[in-house]
Design an enzyme around this catalytic site. Structure first.
Site, PDB file in Angstrom:
ATOM      1  N   SER A  22       0.505  -1.139   0.092  1.00 41.18           N
ATOM      2  CA  SER A  22       0.003  -0.093  -0.100  1.00 41.18           C
ATOM      3  C   SER A  22       1.003   1.334   0.044  1.00 41.18           C
ATOM      4  O   SER A  22       0.380   2.193  -0.710  1.00 41.18           O
ATOM      5  CB  SER A  22      -1.112   0.039   1.217  1.00 41.18           C
ATOM      6  N   HIS A  39      -5.040  -3.898  -2.520  1.00 40.80           N
ATOM      7  CA  HIS A  39      -4.806  -3.017  -3.099  1.00 40.80           C
ATOM      8  C   HIS A  39      -4.699  -3.279  -4.686  1.00 40.80           C
ATOM      9  O   HIS A  39      -4.562  -2.518  -5.624  1.00 40.80           O
ATOM     10  CB  HIS A  39      -3.723  -2.086  -2.784  1.00 40.80           C
ATOM     11  N   LYS A  72     -11.849  -0.842  -0.914  1.00 41.53           N
ATOM     12  CA  LYS A  72     -10.900   0.010  -2.028  1.00 41.53           C
ATOM     13  C   LYS A  72     -11.575  -0.089  -3.466  1.00 41.53           C
ATOM     14  O   LYS A  72     -12.671   0.547  -3.487  1.00 41.53           O
ATOM     15  CB  LYS A  72      -9.452  -0.660  -1.896  1.00 41.53           C
TER      16      LYS A  72
END
Lengths: 89, 410
Positions: B187, B216, B247
């Protein structure tokens, strides 16, 4: 901590740890086998991780994170390192 | 007698030294009005959001909003129960079926957050005779998860397959199972794991499993958004994929998918699954719909990377040091925490929100202004962001605008 009472690591192991600790001993305090990482050397969790990585390289071992809570002094680390080295053989 | 939290005194003084004055600080940022996926009102100012991990911009997808509204009306505001008690509704099962189909895996478990998915799976998967070999730069939820495991925990150097090989070799004679834990995209700097190399190392040894956290990279990598394993062509070699809906999927929740035949017993053994309330039906409905949009989101992925490349190029041209590359994360390195705080404040006061990330939460002790891009950012917004970065960087003294070079600090 798990070592039998009175067990002492070899001078070579201690000397190797003292050598690695030079760059981590910012306050320049006198290092002895009884020096404590947290209280005397002010190691925080991040420095512990960097230091352990250097110890692993120097001795060509893997130090499980599990043992770290039981290692407070340089003597205890030296004994733990010697135990891992012996087991790896 | 020491006060209860005196052991945090060094952190408190560090915090006060960095944020003790009256200036705005990152722990107090409050969005008074959310204008869109990419803009909000903060401190009375229209602010461009460049630090939300909302990679595909799906938080306002009309199909997901509609499904969430319908589930809310049909099933109420919450389940008031855990997955193994009264907290499994038809929607939870549908979402797990959708995950199986999306990843082409036999089994899927939905958790209440991505953090809980890591905590639950990593604390439960391996036993007392086993070993977990984790990348040193793994997320806090992975560290906390392995701490709850009875296995031996060994770290290998970040993204270093040779170091992993060395450590697996030392364990080759030990009888226990071994689990390698990596992330698809890390990240802070947005760097990818060298998955093909790690898989090659894995295959050299017996009884080695691989878990990848695709938090991610889900929706970001791969033609169909299945993350790094899809992009690297290694999907059959990754035994467990953990991820989050918070996300790219634009809502909240976590999951683990796998083909392992005994996977289902984890539903009874994973405490972070058994002993916490399940996701509300509206969240589950929007996650299910958005998962479909992720799969068919090729155009969004193209726009995301185009935006990332534009910001990367724009900030590099200003003379800023960027620690990330070819990634939806653009991490700007500030010379030290004090400069980073000044930079961050300058940006938020000019209407740009990014993440301030300081050591020890960062690799290499970096002080970072971490930007994450969104497919919904427009060219105009990014031009404005780059212009504001240039202005603030010069004001703070991180770059000299005329010569475009870094000023030595300290």
């Amino acid at each position: 901590m798990n070592a039998p009472t009175g067990a002492e690591p070899s001078p070579d192991t201690l000397a190797a740890l003292f050598e690695i600790l030079k760059s981590f001993n910012k306050a320049g305090i006198a290092l002895t086998p009884g020096t404590r990482f947290s209280e005397d050397l002010n190691f925080d969790s991040l420095i512990v991780m960097e230091f352990v990585a250097e110890v692993e390289d120097a001795f060509d071992i893997s130090v499980p994170l599990n043992i770290l809570p039981d290692v407070a002094t340089i003597r205890e680390l030296a004994l733990a390192v010697e135990k891992i080295v012996a087991e790896d053989k | 007698m020491a006060a209860l939290l005196d052991r945090f005194a060094p952190i408190m003084s560090q915090r006060d030294a960095l944020f003790g004055d009256d200036g705005v600080n990152p722990f107090q940022v409050k969005m008074d009005q959310v204008l869109s996926q990419t803009e909000a009102m903060i401190g009375g100012r229209r602010t461009i959001l460049v630090g939300t991990n909302n990679y595909l911009g799906l938080t306002f997808a009309p199909e997901a909003l509609k499904a969430a509204h319908e589930a809310l009306d049909a099933c109420g505001t919450g389940t008031t129960g855990s997955r193994v008690a009264n907290g499994t509704y038809y929607g939870h099962k549908e979402l797990e079926d959708s995950l199986c189909e999306f990843f082409n895996k036999e089994h899927a478990m939905v958790f209440s957050t991505g953090f809980l998915a890591n905590l639950g799976i990593l604390s439960t998967l391996m036993g007392p005779e086993d070993y977990i070999l984790m990348d040193a730069d793994c997320h806090a939820s992975i560290y906390d998860g392995v701490r709850g495991s009875s296995a031996q925990i060994i770290r290998f150097r970040h993204n270093d397959a040779a170091d992993l090989d060395k450590r697996l070799n030392r364990l080759a004679d030990k009888p226990g199972n071994k689990l390698i834990v990596i992330e698809g995209i890390y990240s802070m700097l947005g760097d990818k794991a060298p998955l093909a190399e790690i898989v090659a190392v894995k295959k050299k040894y017996e009884n080695v499993y691989l878990l990848s956290d695709e938090a991610h990279s889900l929706g970001v990598l791969g033609k169909y958004g299945r993350g790094l394993p899809e992009e690297a062509g290694c999907e059959d070699d990754v035994d467990f994929i953990v991820g989050t809906f918070s996300k790219s999927v634009g809502t909240v929740g976590g999951f683990c998918v796998s083909n392992h035949p005994q996977f289902d017993i984890l539903r009874l053994m994973t405490r972070a699954y058994v002993f916490t309330a399940s996701l509300p039906p509206s969240v589950v409905a929007s996650a299910t719909v958005n998962l479909g949009l992720v799969k068919n989101g090729g155009a969004l992925r193209k726009r995301l990377m185009r935006n990332a490349n534009k910001l990367h190029a724009g900030l590099t041209a200003i003379g800023l040091k960027i620690a990330s590359e070819n990634s939806p994360v653009v991490a700007v390195v500030a010379p030290d925490p004090v400069m980073a705080v000044a930079f961050w404040r300058g940006l938020i006061e000019a209407g740009v929100y990014v993440n301030l990330a300081l050591p020890p939460a960062t690799p290499y002790g970096y002080s970072l202004l971490r930007a994450s891009l969104c497919a919904a950012h427009t060219e105009e917004q990014l031009d404005e962001v780059i212009a504001i970065f240039a202005e603030v960087a010069a004001k703070v003294g991180i770059v000299a605008p005329a010569e475009k070079k870094r000023v030595a600090v300290g």
